[in-house]
Design a protein around this motif. Structure first.
Motif, PDB file in Angstrom:
ATOM      1  N   ALA A  51     -17.211  -6.369  14.947  1.00 47.07           N
ATOM      2  CA  ALA A  51     -17.660  -5.600  13.780  1.00 47.07           C
ATOM      3  C   ALA A  51     -16.674  -4.480  13.455  1.00 47.07           C
ATOM      4  N   SER A  52     -16.103  -3.860  14.478  1.00 43.22           N
ATOM      5  CA  SER A  52     -15.094  -2.827  14.248  1.00 43.22           C
ATOM      6  C   SER A  52     -13.847  -3.412  13.598  1.00 43.22           C
ATOM      7  N   LEU A  53     -13.457  -4.604  14.038  1.00 43.44           N
ATOM      8  CA  LEU A  53     -12.300  -5.262  13.439  1.00 43.44           C
ATOM      9  C   LEU A  53     -12.545  -5.587  11.970  1.00 43.44           C
ATOM     10  N   ILE A  54     -13.735  -6.073  11.657  1.00 48.94           N
ATOM     11  CA  ILE A  54     -14.066  -6.381  10.263  1.00 48.94           C
ATOM     12  C   ILE A  54     -14.046  -5.110   9.414  1.00 48.94           C
ATOM     13  N   ALA A  55     -14.564  -4.016   9.968  1.00 50.28           N
ATOM     14  CA  ALA A  55     -14.559  -2.751   9.234  1.00 50.28           C
ATOM     15  C   ALA A  55     -13.131  -2.283   8.952  1.00 50.28           C
ATOM     16  N   PHE A  56     -12.243  -2.449   9.935  1.00 53.60           N
ATOM     17  CA  PHE A  56     -10.854  -2.045   9.721  1.00 53.60           C
ATOM     18  C   PHE A  56     -10.181  -2.913   8.661  1.00 53.60           C
ATOM     19  N   ILE A  57     -10.469  -4.204   8.676  1.00 54.19           N
ATOM     20  CA  ILE A  57      -9.894  -5.099   7.664  1.00 54.19           C
ATOM     21  C   ILE A  57     -10.359  -4.701   6.270  1.00 54.19           C
ATOM     22  N   LEU A  58     -11.633  -4.336   6.150  1.00 50.91           N
ATOM     23  CA  LEU A  58     -12.147  -3.911   4.847  1.00 50.91           C
ATOM     24  C   LEU A  58     -11.475  -2.623   4.377  1.00 50.91           C
ATOM     25  N   LEU A  59     -11.225  -1.708   5.308  1.00 55.13           N
ATOM     26  CA  LEU A  59     -10.567  -0.461   4.936  1.00 55.13           C
ATOM     27  C   LEU A  59      -9.100  -0.668   4.581  1.00 55.13           C
ATOM     28  N   ARG A  60      -8.468  -1.592   5.262  1.00 57.83           N
ATOM     29  CA  ARG A  60      -7.014  -1.735   5.124  1.00 57.83           C
ATOM     30  C   ARG A  60      -6.616  -2.649   3.976  1.00 57.83           C
ATOM     31  N   TRP A  61      -7.340  -3.718   3.757  1.00 58.18           N
ATOM     32  CA  TRP A  61      -6.879  -4.730   2.818  1.00 58.18           C
ATOM     33  C   TRP A  61      -7.850  -5.016   1.676  1.00 58.18           C
ATOM     34  N   THR A  62      -8.789  -4.138   1.448  1.00 53.61           N
ATOM     35  CA  THR A  62      -9.661  -4.271   0.285  1.00 53.61           C
ATOM     36  C   THR A  62      -9.608  -2.979  -0.525  1.00 53.61           C
ATOM     37  N   SER A  63     -10.279  -2.986  -1.653  1.00 54.55           N
ATOM     38  CA  SER A  63     -10.280  -1.820  -2.539  1.00 54.55           C
ATOM     39  C   SER A  63     -11.474  -0.908  -2.302  1.00 54.55           C
ATOM     40  N   ILE A  64     -12.120  -1.024  -1.149  1.00 55.69           N
ATOM     41  CA  ILE A  64     -13.317  -0.225  -0.894  1.00 55.69           C
ATOM     42  C   ILE A  64     -12.991   1.263  -0.812  1.00 55.69           C
ATOM     43  N   VAL A  65     -11.804   1.597  -0.297  1.00 59.75           N
ATOM     44  CA  VAL A  65     -11.414   3.010  -0.208  1.00 59.75           C
ATOM     45  C   VAL A  65     -11.196   3.591  -1.604  1.00 59.75           C
ATOM     46  N   ARG A  66     -10.559   2.817  -2.474  1.00 56.19           N
ATOM     47  CA  ARG A  66     -10.311   3.295  -3.838  1.00 56.19           C
ATOM     48  C   ARG A  66     -11.606   3.403  -4.627  1.00 56.19           C
ATOM     49  N   LEU A  67     -12.515   2.451  -4.435  1.00 58.94           N
ATOM     50  CA  LEU A  67     -13.786   2.505  -5.151  1.00 58.94           C
ATOM     51  C   LEU A  67     -14.627   3.701  -4.716  1.00 58.94           C
ATOM     52  N   ALA A  68     -14.566   4.037  -3.427  1.00 62.97           N
ATOM     53  CA  ALA A  68     -15.326   5.179  -2.919  1.00 62.97           C
ATOM     54  C   ALA A  68     -14.598   6.506  -3.109  1.00 62.97           C
ATOM     55  N   ASP A  69     -13.354   6.436  -3.598  1.00 66.13           N
ATOM     56  CA  ASP A  69     -12.531   7.636  -3.760  1.00 66.13           C
ATOM     57  C   ASP A  69     -12.479   8.420  -2.448  1.00 66.13           C
ATOM     58  N   ALA A  70     -12.208   7.691  -1.361  1.00 67.39           N
ATOM     59  CA  ALA A  70     -12.218   8.289  -0.026  1.00 67.39           C
ATOM     60  C   ALA A  70     -10.842   8.676   0.470  1.00 67.39           C
ATOM     61  N   ALA A  71      -9.791   8.295  -0.253  1.00 64.87           N
ATOM     62  CA  ALA A  71      -8.439   8.568   0.225  1.00 64.87           C
ATOM     63  C   ALA A  71      -8.119  10.052   0.105  1.00 64.87           C
ATOM     64  N   GLU A  72      -7.310  10.518   1.041  1.00 69.15           N
ATOM     65  CA  GLU A  72      -6.847  11.900   1.006  1.00 69.15           C
ATOM     66  C   GLU A  72      -5.895  12.091  -0.169  1.00 69.15           C
ATOM     67  N   LYS A  73      -5.897  13.280  -0.740  1.00 71.57           N
ATOM     68  CA  LYS A  73      -5.128  13.551  -1.945  1.00 71.57           C
ATOM     69  C   LYS A  73      -3.790  14.219  -1.666  1.00 71.57           C
ATOM     70  N   ASN A  74      -3.312  14.158  -0.441  1.00 72.27           N
ATOM     71  CA  ASN A  74      -2.074  14.866  -0.116  1.00 72.27           C
ATOM     72  C   ASN A  74      -0.886  14.334  -0.904  1.00 72.27           C
ATOM     73  N   VAL A  75      -0.787  13.019  -0.965  1.00 71.92           N
ATOM     74  CA  VAL A  75       0.365  12.436  -1.660  1.00 71.92           C
ATOM     75  C   VAL A  75       0.316  12.763  -3.140  1.00 71.92           C
ATOM     76  N   ARG A  76      -0.881  12.640  -3.728  1.00 74.91           N
ATOM     77  CA  ARG A  76      -1.009  12.944  -5.149  1.00 74.91           C
ATOM     78  C   ARG A  76      -0.768  14.423  -5.427  1.00 74.91           C
ATOM     79  N   GLU A  77      -1.264  15.280  -4.527  1.00 79.35           N
ATOM     80  CA  GLU A  77      -1.061  16.709  -4.729  1.00 79.35           C
ATOM     81  C   GLU A  77       0.409  17.087  -4.600  1.00 79.35           C
ATOM     82  N   LYS A  78       1.122  16.424  -3.681  1.00 75.49           N
ATOM     83  CA  LYS A  78       2.547  16.707  -3.551  1.00 75.49           C
ATOM     84  C   LYS A  78       3.301  16.301  -4.813  1.00 75.49           C
ATOM     85  N   ALA A  79       2.913  15.167  -5.386  1.00 74.67           N
ATOM     86  CA  ALA A  79       3.573  14.737  -6.614  1.00 74.67           C
ATOM     87  C   ALA A  79       3.297  15.714  -7.753  1.00 74.67           C
ATOM     88  N   ILE A  80       2.045  16.182  -7.832  1.00 76.95           N
ATOM     89  CA  ILE A  80       1.699  17.136  -8.882  1.00 76.95           C
ATOM     90  C   ILE A  80       2.428  18.454  -8.679  1.00 76.95           C
TER      91      ILE A  80
END
Length: 318
Positions: free
Chosen positions: A84-113
């Motif tokens: 189950a942990s492996l499946i959860a990691f696959i969902l986080l790494r190779w699906t759009s669930i992080v983008r849909l939940a807006d869960a990603a850290e904004k460091n990269v975007r803030e640096k660009a801004i």
């Protein structure tokens, strides 16, 4: 190797997500001990050893009840948790669930801004540049000294909670009866989820409170060390009062240690501006394990400092 490096890998991976999602990792750590405990209860391993007298002898030998299902089924259930942990990691790494939940850290975007703002500020009057830089400095970040203090506290707490005390559980609990050890093994996994709930409602913890809680945690651990050192006949041995005492002290210590670990992790994730903060945080957990297990192993197996209590034997004659 996988288990020993899990904290280091998981916490470093969490730098990609927002701070509030760090509690999901702590919840997962809590469930890794709570779920096996539920399986053990379902397996039906008894909390009391039955002493049976040997034939043509006055000696007693321990007898244990048979579990409801085999060890193989238990290990398959544990393997299911890993899958189950492996499946959860696959969902986080190779699906759009992080983008849909807006869960990603904004460091990269803030640096660009911020880079864009710097380019724009070069074409603005000097007064505007000074104002913008002054406002950016008003953001509070964790000082370096406080960061190192938190790492030291987390190392010491990990040394005690994960390195030393697990090896001393039988020495500190069995003198108060097999049931004391059984109830301890059932109640202890509840401490970490309770610490997580406490951290949700008590979000802002001052530095002085963290230090005082650490000292209080060390005092409780010292008491457990003393009880384990006095085995097989510590204070209040073979009494209900003694069993309640050691279980309560250990539960409070585990609750405090878990709360400190969660609080320090959240503070580093939200206030330390370097991306490697969580990597060092996970590293202190593994360092604490190393600093705790090796000395305890030497004290137990080489010097024989701690003496365990065998079942179905009489102790503490007075």
């Amino acid at each position: 190797m996988l288990d020993c490096t899990s904290s280091l890998v998981f916490f470093d991976y969490m730098k990609r997500f927002r701070t509030q999602y760090l509690r999901a990792v702590f919840l997962g750590e809590a469930l890794t001990s709570a779920i096996p405990t539920v399986l053990i209860l379902a397996q039906g391993v008894a909390g009391e050893t039955i002493c049976i007298q040997k034939i043509n002898s006055t000696l007693l030998e321990p007898s244990y009840t048979q579990p409801r299902f085999s060890v193989k089924i238990f290990m398959f259930c544990i393997a299911g948790i890993i899958i189950a942990s492996l499946i959860a990691f696959i969902l986080l790494r190779w699906t759009s669930i992080v983008r849909l939940a807006d869960a990603a850290e904004k460091n990269v975007r803030e640096k660009a801004i911020s880079n864009r703002n710097v380019a724009v500020e070069e074409n603005l009057p000097m007064v505007n540049v000074i104002k913008s830089r002054t406002s950016s400095k008003s953001i509070q970040h964790m000082p370096r000294r406080l960061f190192f203090l938190f790492l030291i506290l987390n190392t010491v707490n990990s040394t005690i909670s994960f390195g030393c005390l697990p090896s001393l559980s039988t020495y500190a609990l069995l003198p108060f009866g097999q049931k004391a050890f059984y109830y301890w093994s059932v109640l202890l996994p509840i401490a970490y989820p309770l610490a997580l709930l406490l951290s949700i409602y008590w979000k802002h913890v001052s530095n002085h409170v963290i230090v005082l809680q650490s000292i209080f945690n060390w005092l409780l651990a010292t008491f457990i060390f003393i009880i384990a050192r006095q085995s097989p006949c510590p204070w209040l041995a073979d009494t209900i009062q003694g069993a309640l005492m050691i279980i309560t002290v250990w539960f409070i210590m585990s609750l405090t240690s878990g709360f400190l670990r969660i609080t320090i992790g959240n503070r580093i994730k939200s206030e330390w501006e370097d991306d490697k903060g969580m990597f060092y945080y996970g590293g202190t957990v593994q360092l604490g394990l190393l600093l705790g297990t090796i000395p305890i192993y030497i004290l137990i197996n080489v010097f024989g400092v701690f003496i365990d209590r065998k079942p179905c034997r009489a102790y503490c004659f007075s």
